[in-house]
Scaffold this motif. Structure first.
Motif, PDB file in Angstrom:
ATOM      1  N   THR A  74      37.861  38.177  29.007  1.00  0.00           N
ATOM      2  CA  THR A  74      36.995  39.343  29.589  1.00  0.00           C
ATOM      3  C   THR A  74      37.850  39.732  30.851  1.00  0.00           C
ATOM      4  O   THR A  74      38.574  38.897  31.748  1.00  0.00           O
ATOM      5  CB  THR A  74      35.690  38.800  29.990  1.00  0.00           C
ATOM      6  N   ALA A  75      37.664  41.143  31.262  1.00  0.00           N
ATOM      7  CA  ALA A  75      38.268  41.498  32.659  1.00  0.00           C
ATOM      8  C   ALA A  75      38.070  40.606  33.817  1.00  0.00           C
ATOM      9  O   ALA A  75      38.739  40.106  34.677  1.00  0.00           O
ATOM     10  CB  ALA A  75      37.800  42.685  32.865  1.00  0.00           C
ATOM     11  N   ARG A  76      36.516  40.211  34.113  1.00  0.00           N
ATOM     12  CA  ARG A  76      36.247  39.319  35.053  1.00  0.00           C
ATOM     13  C   ARG A  76      36.739  37.963  35.074  1.00  0.00           C
ATOM     14  O   ARG A  76      37.428  37.459  36.040  1.00  0.00           O
ATOM     15  CB  ARG A  76      34.644  39.173  35.078  1.00  0.00           C
ATOM     16  N   ALA A  77      37.033  37.232  33.745  1.00  0.00           N
ATOM     17  CA  ALA A  77      37.566  35.890  33.545  1.00  0.00           C
ATOM     18  C   ALA A  77      38.921  35.994  33.827  1.00  0.00           C
ATOM     19  O   ALA A  77      39.577  35.187  34.612  1.00  0.00           O
ATOM     20  CB  ALA A  77      37.219  35.322  32.271  1.00  0.00           C
ATOM     21  N   PHE A  78      39.840  37.058  33.545  1.00  0.00           N
ATOM     22  CA  PHE A  78      41.368  37.230  33.667  1.00  0.00           C
ATOM     23  C   PHE A  78      41.430  37.487  35.277  1.00  0.00           C
ATOM     24  O   PHE A  78      42.096  36.743  35.781  1.00  0.00           O
ATOM     25  CB  PHE A  78      41.815  38.098  32.790  1.00  0.00           C
ATOM     26  N   ALA A  79      40.710  38.343  35.979  1.00  0.00           N
ATOM     27  CA  ALA A  79      41.008  38.549  37.269  1.00  0.00           C
ATOM     28  C   ALA A  79      40.462  37.208  38.279  1.00  0.00           C
ATOM     29  O   ALA A  79      41.448  36.944  39.088  1.00  0.00           O
ATOM     30  CB  ALA A  79      39.832  39.620  37.606  1.00  0.00           C
ATOM     31  N   ASP A  80      39.435  36.540  37.677  1.00  0.00           N
ATOM     32  CA  ASP A  80      39.121  35.452  38.581  1.00  0.00           C
ATOM     33  C   ASP A  80      40.325  34.256  38.411  1.00  0.00           C
ATOM     34  O   ASP A  80      40.507  33.674  39.359  1.00  0.00           O
ATOM     35  CB  ASP A  80      37.762  34.866  38.174  1.00  0.00           C
ATOM     36  N   ARG A  81      40.624  34.100  37.069  1.00  0.00           N
ATOM     37  CA  ARG A  81      41.542  32.756  36.552  1.00  0.00           C
ATOM     38  C   ARG A  81      42.781  33.036  37.434  1.00  0.00           C
ATOM     39  O   ARG A  81      43.418  32.054  37.980  1.00  0.00           O
ATOM     40  CB  ARG A  81      41.566  32.771  35.276  1.00  0.00           C
ATOM     41  N   TYR A  82      43.450  34.264  37.528  1.00  0.00           N
ATOM     42  CA  TYR A  82      44.564  34.433  37.841  1.00  0.00           C
ATOM     43  C   TYR A  82      44.860  35.373  39.270  1.00  0.00           C
ATOM     44  O   TYR A  82      45.851  35.445  39.842  1.00  0.00           O
ATOM     45  CB  TYR A  82      45.458  35.202  36.940  1.00  0.00           C
ATOM     46  N   GLY A  83      43.627  35.454  40.171  1.00  0.00           N
ATOM     47  CA  GLY A  83      43.769  35.888  41.367  1.00  0.00           C
ATOM     48  C   GLY A  83      43.950  37.310  41.576  1.00  0.00           C
ATOM     49  O   GLY A  83      44.335  37.837  42.679  1.00  0.00           O
ATOM     50  N   PHE A  84      43.394  38.095  40.573  1.00  0.00           N
ATOM     51  CA  PHE A  84      43.944  39.483  40.607  1.00  0.00           C
ATOM     52  C   PHE A  84      42.810  40.402  41.527  1.00  0.00           C
ATOM     53  O   PHE A  84      41.734  40.087  41.418  1.00  0.00           O
ATOM     54  CB  PHE A  84      43.845  40.076  39.109  1.00  0.00           C
ATOM     55  N   THR A  85      43.585  41.102  42.196  1.00  0.00           N
ATOM     56  CA  THR A  85      42.753  42.399  42.925  1.00  0.00           C
ATOM     57  C   THR A  85      43.238  43.771  42.546  1.00  0.00           C
ATOM     58  O   THR A  85      44.504  43.863  42.535  1.00  0.00           O
ATOM     59  CB  THR A  85      42.953  42.083  44.528  1.00  0.00           C
ATOM     60  N   PRO A  86      42.283  44.609  42.596  1.00  0.00           N
ATOM     61  CA  PRO A  86      42.868  45.918  42.051  1.00  0.00           C
ATOM     62  C   PRO A  86      43.193  46.788  43.505  1.00  0.00           C
ATOM     63  O   PRO A  86      42.852  46.396  44.364  1.00  0.00           O
ATOM     64  CB  PRO A  86      41.536  46.589  41.630  1.00  0.00           C
ATOM     65  N   SER A  87      44.248  47.713  43.337  1.00  0.00           N
ATOM     66  CA  SER A  87      44.641  48.635  44.221  1.00  0.00           C
ATOM     67  C   SER A  87      44.279  49.885  43.636  1.00  0.00           C
ATOM     68  O   SER A  87      44.855  50.349  42.843  1.00  0.00           O
ATOM     69  CB  SER A  87      46.059  48.303  44.547  1.00  0.00           C
ATOM     70  N   LEU A  88      43.254  50.875  44.254  1.00  0.00           N
ATOM     71  CA  LEU A  88      42.892  51.879  43.535  1.00  0.00           C
ATOM     72  C   LEU A  88      43.254  52.979  44.571  1.00  0.00           C
ATOM     73  O   LEU A  88      42.606  53.331  45.621  1.00  0.00           O
ATOM     74  CB  LEU A  88      41.408  51.980  43.294  1.00  0.00           C
TER      75      LEU A  88
END
Length: 170
Positions: free
Chosen positions: A125-139
């Protein structure tokens, strides 16, 4: 090397390659490849001129490495994606040096489309992927073509390892 900016860029590419090879277990404690013929070794390919194939190959990614004072991430990402196509790799990402920080803190940027394709390939999922690999968005404003997702090189190494393991499990 006469051009100091070229020397800085080459040093950054080499640092990224060496860091990823060590993190992914491709080299011994002296930095020597365990298997020189392993396709998963992270390499700096020879430049191809008009059909550039990227700065660093880290299967399944082509990395466009930049050591600059002011990053133009959307431009770097467009370049990375073109070079990934030239090299025959599924994903292109930009790796930008974090000034005065260790190589593992370098910033790895994904277009939203590439981020989504990698996430779906891993079945997350988007949330699991972002959390697992420390992603942050730049909008960046309303132009979604300028939006991107970022993590650091340390988390990216874990992502690469998981992507390779997931691919071999199929």
């Amino acid at each position: 090397m006469a051009n100091p900016n070229k020397a800085k860029g080459t040093a950054w590419e080499s640092a990224v390659r060496d860091y990823l090879n060590a993190e992914l277990g491709q080299v011994d404690e002296y930095g020597k490849w365990l298997d020189p013929y392993d396709a998963c070794n992270v390499r700096r390919p020879a430049q191809e001129g008009a059909a550039d194939v990227g700065d660093v190959h880290c299967v399944p990614f082509v990395l466009e490495c930049k050591n600059v004072a002011r990053a133009s991430v959307p431009t770097f990402l467009r370049q990375a994606e073109v070079e990934a196509r030239h090299a025959g790799f599924p994903y292109g990402v930009a790796v930008v040096k974090a000034q005065r920080l260790n190589v593992r803190r370098g910033k790895v940027h994904f277009t939203v489309a590439t981020w989504t394709r990698v996430r779906l390939a891993l079945g997350m999922t988007a949330r699991a992927f972002a959390d697992r690999y420390g992603f942050t968005p730049s909008l960046r404003g309303l132009d979604t073509g300028r939006w991107y997702m970022s993590t650091d090189l340390e988390c990216f190494a874990h992502l690469v390892d998981d992507a390779r393991t997931s691919h071999h499990a199929r």
